[in-house]
Enzyme design. Structure first.
Site, mmCIF file in Angstrom:
data_model
loop_
_atom_site.group_PDB
_atom_site.id
_atom_site.type_symbol
_atom_site.label_atom_id
_atom_site.label_comp_id
_atom_site.label_asym_id
_atom_site.label_seq_id
_atom_site.Cartn_x
_atom_site.Cartn_y
_atom_site.Cartn_z
ATOM 1 N N CYS A 1 0.845 -1.203 0.000
ATOM 2 C CA CYS A 1 0.000 0.000 0.000
ATOM 3 C C CYS A 1 0.879 1.252 0.000
ATOM 4 O O CYS A 1 1.752 1.408 0.860
ATOM 5 C CB CYS A 1 -0.922 0.013 1.210
ATOM 6 N N ASP B 1 -2.571 -3.000 -13.753
ATOM 7 C CA ASP B 1 -3.017 -2.708 -15.122
ATOM 8 C C ASP B 1 -3.670 -3.884 -15.826
ATOM 9 O O ASP B 1 -3.613 -3.980 -17.057
ATOM 10 C CB ASP B 1 -1.857 -2.184 -15.977
ATOM 11 N N ASN C 1 0.455 -8.237 -10.636
ATOM 12 C CA ASN C 1 -0.562 -7.243 -10.297
ATOM 13 C C ASN C 1 -0.240 -5.917 -10.973
ATOM 14 O O ASN C 1 0.922 -5.519 -11.044
ATOM 15 C CB ASN C 1 -0.622 -7.072 -8.774
#
Length: 327
Positions: free
Chosen positions: A104, A206, A204
């Site tokens: 994150c 797009d 991970n």
């Protein structure tokens, strides 16, 4: 909380090809269950759960789930090995997987050295992963980025440390923390990590269409894909990718009418969970994704986000459909 936990044990990672990426403020119980209506094998993921908060509130509302969601991953975030291990222990009875958030990028998370802040302290991340692995008897995964910045990419070193700490699989987002969500995901870098690790690697970033997933898997040779915003506005994407992987056939994306019906069902379930006022407010972040392919979508979205009742939204969506179809 649904405690009819019958399907979470003995998860075979080799059978997982699609992961619904955890998204704070997005992947709630309603969102996950709508994805599950289309895909029975996609690994669903909760929103990230703070290890600090779980110390004081071991059964927060955000951790609610239904047995139908399995396989289901619970993602935890934090920077203290003991608290992260405690959080993992609290959650493992309801989880198929415990996922550690090292990806994150938002300021309020990294300022405490949580999330992708841990990319700057690989040894601490290793200690956290090792503590979590020692605390549970179910699979553990780690999600991370290429590095803190373009000048400090350490994803291969980081991935090797997570493997050494006992991770059963990892997910790599092909951007650095400094990129946030700008630019494009570096799928070639994910392929580099895949070559270096013995455990499964999920790609991970797009992946918004079946064609994106095909291209990503060709480039990365990853074991599967993790999809975030691509599922917002199209709950069928995971199942359509799975269908392609099983049959080689590409199923077309849902048309506008089907997407609007999907959106209305999504709104109704959020209203049931949160009440009309809060449910409508919560759903405003989704409108743009559902109508993204419509001409004048941004103008329609500006109207939708100002509406306050379900009837108003329903009428506006019907008007959008009629205008788009030329009726």
């Amino acid at each position: 909380m649904d405690k009819n936990n019958t399907n979470n044990k003995n998860l075979d990672i080799k059978n997982i090809k699609i992961i619904q990426a955890p998204l704070a403020g997005i992947s709630d119980i309603v969102y996950r269950n709508h994805i599950r209506r289309h895909s029975y094998t996609c690994l669903l993921s909760t929103e990230m759960l703070s290890s600090e908060a779980l110390k004081n509130v071991p059964n927060p509302k955000i951790a609610d789930f239904k047995a139908a969601e399995y396989p289901l991953s619970f993602q935890i975030v934090g920077h203290k090995p003991d608290l992260m291990a405690n959080a993992a222990r609290l959650l493992q009875e309801r989880a198929s997987v415990i996922d550690i958030n090292c990806g994150c990028p938002v300021n309020k998370v990294v300022k405490s050295n949580d999330g992708s802040g841990l990319m700057r302290t690989p040894k601490l991340a290793y200690d956290i992963a090792k503590a979590v692995k020692s605390a549970i008897n179910i699979p553990m995964s780690v999600k991370f980025r290429l590095g803190w910045s373009q000048d400090s990419k350490n994803f291969i070193e980081f991935g090797k440390l997570m493997q050494k700490a006992g991770a059963d699989f990892v997910t790599l987002h092909g951007r650095c923390r400094s990129d946030l969500y700008s630019g494009t995901s570096d799928w070639k870098a994910i392929g580099e990590l895949k070559k270096e690790l013995d455990i499964p690697v999920f790609a991970n970033g797009d992946i918004k269409t079946v064609e994106d997933a095909i291209k990503c898997l060709e480039i990365t040779k990853a074991d599967g894909v993790s999809i975030g915003r691509g599922l917002m506005g199209d709950f069928t994407l995971a199942s359509r990718i799975e269908h392609y992987l099983q049959t080689g056939e590409i199923i077309k994306e849902p048309g506008l009418e089907e997407k609007i019906n999907m959106l209305l069902a999504h709104i109704e379930d959020e209203i049931e969970l949160r009440g009309e006022n809060n449910g409508i407010k919560f759903m405003r972040k989704f409108y743009g994704f559902y109508i993204s392919k419509v001409k004048n979508a941004s103008k329609y979205r500006q109207v939708l986000v100002q509406l306050e009742t379900f009837d108003e939204v329903k009428q506006a969506l019907n008007d959008i459909l009629c205008l788009s179809l030329g009726n």
